[in-house]
Each structure stands twice: as C-alpha cells, then as structure tokens.
Design an enzyme around this catalytic site. Structure first.
Site, PDB file in Angstrom:
ATOM      1  N   ASN A  74      -3.121   8.027 -23.790  1.00 53.96           N
ATOM      2  CA  ASN A  74      -2.946   6.799 -23.016  1.00 53.96           C
ATOM      3  C   ASN A  74      -4.107   6.521 -22.071  1.00 53.96           C
ATOM      4  O   ASN A  74      -4.293   5.395 -21.606  1.00 53.96           O
ATOM      5  CB  ASN A  74      -1.643   6.838 -22.225  1.00 53.96           C
ATOM      6  CG  ASN A  74      -0.422   6.524 -23.061  1.00 53.96           C
ATOM      7  OD1 ASN A  74       0.688   6.969 -22.780  1.00 53.96           O
ATOM      8  ND2 ASN A  74      -0.598   5.764 -24.134  1.00 53.96           N
ATOM      9  N   ARG A  87      12.467   5.528 -21.896  1.00 56.89           N
ATOM     10  CA  ARG A  87      12.605   6.966 -21.661  1.00 56.89           C
ATOM     11  C   ARG A  87      12.904   7.281 -20.197  1.00 56.89           C
ATOM     12  O   ARG A  87      13.692   8.181 -19.890  1.00 56.89           O
ATOM     13  CB  ARG A  87      11.327   7.695 -22.113  1.00 56.89           C
ATOM     14  CG  ARG A  87      11.189   7.796 -23.617  1.00 56.89           C
ATOM     15  CD  ARG A  87       9.819   8.327 -24.027  1.00 56.89           C
ATOM     16  NE  ARG A  87       8.767   7.332 -23.839  1.00 56.89           N
ATOM     17  CZ  ARG A  87       7.500   7.512 -24.232  1.00 56.89           C
ATOM     18  NH1 ARG A  87       7.143   8.650 -24.808  1.00 56.89           N
ATOM     19  NH2 ARG A  87       6.603   6.573 -24.051  1.00 56.89           N
ATOM     20  N   ASN A 134       7.916   8.144 -28.214  1.00 55.88           N
ATOM     21  CA  ASN A 134       8.051   6.739 -27.822  1.00 55.88           C
ATOM     22  C   ASN A 134       9.029   5.984 -28.710  1.00 55.88           C
ATOM     23  O   ASN A 134       9.576   6.517 -29.675  1.00 55.88           O
ATOM     24  CB  ASN A 134       6.674   6.047 -27.801  1.00 55.88           C
ATOM     25  CG  ASN A 134       6.013   6.017 -29.172  1.00 55.88           C
ATOM     26  OD1 ASN A 134       6.686   5.994 -30.212  1.00 55.88           O
ATOM     27  ND2 ASN A 134       4.693   6.030 -29.198  1.00 55.88           N
ATOM     28  N   LYS A 169      13.618  -3.263 -22.403  1.00 53.54           N
ATOM     29  CA  LYS A 169      13.515  -4.034 -23.642  1.00 53.54           C
ATOM     30  C   LYS A 169      14.668  -3.535 -24.521  1.00 53.54           C
ATOM     31  O   LYS A 169      14.545  -2.482 -25.117  1.00 53.54           O
ATOM     32  CB  LYS A 169      12.175  -3.790 -24.304  1.00 53.54           C
ATOM     33  CG  LYS A 169      10.986  -4.201 -23.441  1.00 53.54           C
ATOM     34  CD  LYS A 169       9.677  -3.752 -24.049  1.00 53.54           C
ATOM     35  CE  LYS A 169       8.514  -4.098 -23.168  1.00 53.54           C
ATOM     36  NZ  LYS A 169       7.229  -3.611 -23.692  1.00 53.54           N
ATOM     37  N   CYS A 180       7.429   7.406 -17.834  1.00 50.45           N
ATOM     38  CA  CYS A 180       6.854   7.547 -19.177  1.00 50.45           C
ATOM     39  C   CYS A 180       5.572   6.731 -19.161  1.00 50.45           C
ATOM     40  O   CYS A 180       4.722   6.926 -18.297  1.00 50.45           O
ATOM     41  CB  CYS A 180       7.839   7.131 -20.256  1.00 50.45           C
ATOM     42  SG  CYS A 180       8.672   5.543 -19.978  1.00 50.45           S
ATOM     43  N   SER A 181       5.422   5.788 -20.083  1.00 52.11           N
ATOM     44  CA  SER A 181       4.232   4.932 -20.043  1.00 52.11           C
ATOM     45  C   SER A 181       4.430   3.784 -19.055  1.00 52.11           C
ATOM     46  O   SER A 181       3.726   3.669 -18.057  1.00 52.11           O
ATOM     47  CB  SER A 181       3.918   4.387 -21.447  1.00 52.11           C
ATOM     48  OG  SER A 181       3.623   5.445 -22.327  1.00 52.11           O
ATOM     49  N   ASP A 182       5.411   2.942 -19.349  1.00 52.70           N
ATOM     50  CA  ASP A 182       5.660   1.789 -18.490  1.00 52.70           C
ATOM     51  C   ASP A 182       6.949   1.909 -17.688  1.00 52.70           C
ATOM     52  O   ASP A 182       7.327   0.981 -16.975  1.00 52.70           O
ATOM     53  CB  ASP A 182       5.696   0.509 -19.335  1.00 52.70           C
ATOM     54  CG  ASP A 182       4.328   0.164 -19.901  1.00 52.70           C
ATOM     55  OD1 ASP A 182       3.321   0.491 -19.243  1.00 52.70           O
ATOM     56  OD2 ASP A 182       4.264  -0.413 -21.001  1.00 52.70           O
ATOM     57  N   GLY A 183       7.656   3.021 -17.833  1.00 51.22           N
ATOM     58  CA  GLY A 183       8.877   3.211 -17.038  1.00 51.22           C
ATOM     59  C   GLY A 183      10.057   2.419 -17.557  1.00 51.22           C
ATOM     60  O   GLY A 183      10.937   2.034 -16.780  1.00 51.22           O
ATOM     61  N   TRP A 184      10.089   2.176 -18.874  1.00 47.54           N
ATOM     62  CA  TRP A 184      11.216   1.434 -19.463  1.00 47.54           C
ATOM     63  C   TRP A 184      12.270   2.398 -20.000  1.00 47.54           C
ATOM     64  O   TRP A 184      13.017   3.000 -19.259  1.00 47.54           O
ATOM     65  CB  TRP A 184      10.747   0.529 -20.600  1.00 47.54           C
ATOM     66  CG  TRP A 184       9.780  -0.549 -20.246  1.00 47.54           C
ATOM     67  CD1 TRP A 184       8.421  -0.485 -20.335  1.00 47.54           C
ATOM     68  CD2 TRP A 184      10.081  -1.873 -19.784  1.00 47.54           C
ATOM     69  NE1 TRP A 184       7.860  -1.677 -19.969  1.00 47.54           N
ATOM     70  CE2 TRP A 184       8.852  -2.550 -19.628  1.00 47.54           C
ATOM     71  CE3 TRP A 184      11.265  -2.558 -19.495  1.00 47.54           C
ATOM     72  CZ2 TRP A 184       8.776  -3.876 -19.194  1.00 47.54           C
ATOM     73  CZ3 TRP A 184      11.203  -3.874 -19.066  1.00 47.54           C
ATOM     74  CH2 TRP A 184       9.966  -4.519 -18.918  1.00 47.54           C
TER      75      TRP A 184
END
Length: 568
Positions: free
Chosen positions: A287, A380, A312, A416, A374-378
């Site tokens: 990332n 996971r 992911n 999402k 995680c990546s964007d905090g959605w």
C-alpha cells in the site's frame, strides 16, 4: 421442509409471514395473486417455465412489482412460491438466442446476492423475453434508470420508530463519556473534515480541532483515529481509523504521532498503544506504493504494531463465490469437507475472530488501549471493533444493543455495504432478517455508504427503518435461553475444528439439506416460561380478590414472587 419429490418452498425465513397474519405490513389476502406492501405496485406479469434446480421445469406465472419478483406455480401438484426482493438481484442475463432449439433453452438467467440462481424459460415469439428483461432491469437497478429506490416509496407504518434506536450522545453517555480524558467534537457536523465519518466524534480531551484537521491530512480519506468504546473500569479504549499516508518515501507527520500519543495518555496506566493493522503485512507494505502504509516503530515510539493477516474485500468476495458454488444448487455431501476447505471461507472467518479476540483481550486485561485500522477503515476495521465490542459489552448482545452496534460501527462510521446459547437476547432469525434486508431495498437503514449521503437524501424522513419492523414484533426475534449478564466477557474459540458453515443461512434454499427441527429443549423451555407467566397472573388475581376482603394493604406480587418456584 417438504421432500424434493413433492414441493420446494423457496422463500426466506422473514417471508414465511406471507402465509400468515401480517406482522410486518404485508397485504395478507391469501386469494390475492401477489402479496404487496403499502406503496408496492404491480408492473407486469407473465407466464413462464421456472427451471427449478431441484424439481426440474415448473410452469408458473411471474409477477414483477416495483419491489419484488414473485412466482406462483400453476401446477396443481406443486406449491412452489418464489418471493425475491428486486434489490437482491445482482445480474440479469439472456439465456439462449433466436435460433436456440431444445426445450426450455430460451429465457433469462438471474443471479442473486443471497446464493440463489433463478432461471426462467419463455416463449420465443412475441418479444416476451425482451419485455421481461427490460422490466426487471429497470426495477432491479432503479438508480441507473432514473427511478426511485423502493425504500422511498414504501408506505409501511409501525408502532415503533426505528430511526430513534441510535443516538450517539446517549450511547457515549452510557459508556460514561465524555470525561476528563475524552471529549465530543462537532468539527465534522457538516461532514467537512471527513465526508464518510459521522457528525459527532469522540476524541482525546487535550487535542484541539485544529490538531484534528492536521491529523486528517495524514490519514486515508481523512478518517482520523476516534473512539469507539471505552472499558467501564480500567478505561482502556478501542479506537478506529484508516491507514497513515506514509508512502514509498516513509513520510512522517508530527501531528499524527503526537495525536496517537494523546490517545495512549488518556489512560495513564498504559506505557504503550497497541495498533492492530487488519491487513497482511505484505499488503500493508504494498500500500506504500499507492501513498498508504503503516505506523513504523521509529516514528511511533510508544506504539506496538501487530498485523492480523485478514485479506481484503476482493479476496473475501472470491472466497464467497466459491462457497456459493458448493452450496447452490447441489451439495456434494461425499466431498463436502474438502470442498468447503477449498473455499478458504472458514479460514477467513477464523482470522477475523482471532483478531477480534486479541483486541478484546488486550482491552479487557487493561494492558493497553488499541487502535484498529485496515486500508481505509471500512469493512475489516468494523468487523474487528464490533466483534470485540460484542465480546466485551453485554449491552450489545441484547436486541436493542445489537441494533445500536450496527448503526454505530457500520452505518454511522460508513461501510460499503459462533454461537453462545444464553448470552444473546436475539435468535438466528434476527440475524438472517438483517442480512436479507441488507439488499432488499425495503427499508432505508442500509442505503448509501455513509451518514453524510443519508443526510443529503433525508433518508430518516423519507424511508422506514428496519428496526421499526423488528422492534414492533420483538418476540419473533428473541432467544428464549437468554440470561442477562453484566460483566461477562465472551471469548469464542477461534479454531478451525470448532468453526462450521452457517447452514441455515448459506444452504437454506436447498430442500435436500435437512433443516434443524425445532429444538425440543427450547420448546420445553418456552412452555415452562408460559406456565410461569400463567402462575404469576393467577397469583395477582388471587391477591386482588383477597385485598378486597382484607383491611390490611395487599402484599405486592414482587414481594410474593420469591415463594413461587418454577422447576426447570
């Protein structure tokens, strides 16, 4: 469930109510061609052949409304009914062509988000397929055709307003917040700091709003670290956010480093802040190439970083597709275990559970506050925080509390879109109903990706909440074994030997899979509860009768209750 040789009832648990007196707003005239909700209108109907994967071709009539696809069998020896909300449909494809030959080779193939595939054969003359394809496409994907989502047309009325279930201020007050270490900020009240975060945020007391703006510039999508839950006794906290924007050059941000230190210092007992990065370490490193990354030891001296190896959404989606392949339409029982293993689905579930247990254990022990991302905090991130909070806080294991948890960690913070028999107030039907209406588009609860979008569309004013339907009929969703506990922390066993596929959800459409019969222990328990309630009622009646004869004040039922014993 009827045997495959007689009939196949392909309706969800929630839609079983279609056959009975309505508890959730359906028009229930059994002579009616198709059940309809208030605001639901019939668009078209057509005679088709349903290619049932279990019973073969069945002649029926399909009805398409602005909410559902409904099929009723026209054959006297079949009681088949299909009731599919159009929001569940993910893809519609034409099957065969003008030159197709062979019985039932021309029609439509419909892929659903609930593991089903529906195939309908139609006559080749008269554009019958084209008309049905165009109608379904328009109403299954309304936004692409400038049509309103059905949730905005639904006119159901309930005696409970589900939109009032979650109030962020009340939920933080329940946790004993704000206090001298944490404060509420309204910096995001117009969603200017972070469009995908809620308007109200809980942050360390000694950080200013200007500090928050500088931190937001260094976090993906401006999703800064904010508090989700605080332990009522040891005051360690669960904080959630997105990845830092470190990039390939290993950029540092003093404001972000200072902010994480402020989170650590909200609890003076902790010398370290534990950061749980949900990703596999190799993904976190990768990332960096797109501007993201993770918190390095040299920049965050008082933090301890741990990767949880959860893949992911793309990997999860592929795994779920493989699950679908082995559960619908046929289950190969002779190779079931090896087929299930090949999907890697339970491995993913195990990793999520293991990560959540680590979060819960760290907080429960008082060893450290935790930061989860995680990546964007959605997805996971919310999986880990909400599961840990379920383990730590018995309030979230009640019906109302679980609704608050879903509203808070998933809906409010943006997304999402094992079993403990006495610990949860809700039953399996409650969970399946939520999952079914995640896609149904009947309620406004899960519409759009974040709070700001729902505010712009005035979703609470224009739609009905799923919690309105559930809370108007709570008894249907209650677990009779529920025993309320205050301080108990739950630690599930995250071992592959103890994990099983959720058969009553993933394989519910297959009539050849024997569904669990009503639990005899549960039935007996319900009978005893009813007997106890009857005894209490008779006791109160006797007490009232006696009080009229006696000059002394009557003893209250609650005072007499200890002398009434019910044998379980």
């Amino acid at each position: 469930m009827a045997s495959a040789s007689t009939k196949y009832n392909s309706h969800s648990l929630e839609n079983e109510s279609i056959k009975r007196t309505s508890q959730d707003g359906l028009n229930q005239d059994l002579n009616e061609t198709v059940p309809r909700l208030p605001g639901e209108t019939l668009i078209t109907d057509k005679e088709v052949i349903y290619i049932c994967p279990f019973n073969g071709p069945i002649k029926g009539r399909v009805y398409i409304t602005n909410y559902r696809l409904y099929l009723r069998s026209l054959e006297t020896d079949s009681a088949l009914i299909l009731d599919v909300p159009l929001g569940v449909i993910s893809r519609i494809e034409k099957m065969g062509g003008a030159t197709s030959r062979g019985e039932n080779s021309y029609g439509l193939d419909i892929t659903c988000k609930d593991m089903r595939n529906l195939r309908f054969a139609l006559k080749q003359e008269g554009h019958s397929r084209r008309d049905m394809f165009e109608t379904l496409t328009r109403y299954a994907f309304p936004l692409a055709h400038s049509l309103p989502l059905f949730a905005f047309l639904n006119e159901e009325k309930f005696n409970v307003d589900g939109w009032t279930v979650y109030n962020p201020v009340e939920e933080y007050q329940r946790q004993g917040l704000p206090n001298h270490n944490w404060r509420i900020t309204f910096i995001n009240k117009c969603y200017e700091l972070c469009e995908t975060y809620p308007a109200l945020l809980m942050v360390p007391y000694r950080t200013s709003d200007e500090d928050l703006r500088r931190v937001a510039a260094f976090r993906s999508r401006n999703r800064i670290p904010v508090l989700s839950w605080i332990h009522p006794e040891n005051k360690t906290a669960i904080v959630r956010c997105s990845q830092p924007l470190v990039g390939m050059s290993g950029k540092r941000n003093k404001d972000d480093e200072k902010y994480l230190d402020a989170i650590r210092e909200t609890n003076k007992q902790n010398s370290k802040l534990t950061i749980y990065d949900a990703r596999p370490s190799v993904n976190a490193v990768a990332n960096k190439a797109t501007g993201g990354g993770y918190e390095s030891d040299d920049a965050y001296h008082n933090a301890e970083l741990s990767f949880l190896d959860i893949h992911n959404i793309h990997v999860m989606r592929e795994s779920l597709k493989k699950v679908r392949d082995i559960v619908y339409p046929n289950v190969e029982e002779s190779h079931w275990l090896s087929s299930l293993e090949s999907t890697h689905w339970l491995e993913h579930i195990k990793l999520v559970l293991t990560g959540a247990i680590q979060v819960a254990d760290k907080v429960s022990s008082g060893k450290s506050s935790v930061l989860v991302h995680c990546s964007d905090g959605w997805d996971r991130t919310a999986q880990l925080t909400s599961l840990a909070m379920l383990m730590l806080d018995s309030f979230y294991r009640s019906i109302e509390g679980f609704e608050v948890l879903v509203q808070k960690e998933w809906i409010s913070f943006g997304h999402k879109f094992a079993s403990f028999p006495t610990a949860f107030e809700f039953n399996e039907r409650f969970l399946i109903t939520i999952l079914d209406h995640l896609y149904s588009c009947r309620f406004g609860t899960f519409l759009f990706n974040c709070e700001s979008a729902r505010e712009r569309q005035k979703v609470p004013e224009r739609t009905v909440s799923l919690w309105s339907m559930i809370n108007s009929n709570k008894e249907k969703f209650k677990n009779p074994f529920y025993t309320k506990e205050i301080d108990r922390v739950l630690y599930p066993v995250a071992s592959m030997r103890h994990l099983e596929l959720w058969v009553n959800y993933y394989i519910r459409w297959n009539p050849r899979i024997k569904q669990q019969q009503p639990n005899p222990v549960e039935q007996r328990y319900m009978e005893l509860l009813a007997l106890r309630d009857d005894y209490i009622k008779r006791l109160e009646e006797l007490q009232l009768a006696n009080s009229a004869k006696l000059s002394d004040p009557p003893t209250s039922p609650s005072q007499m209750m200890p002398h009434v014993q019910t044998h379980f």
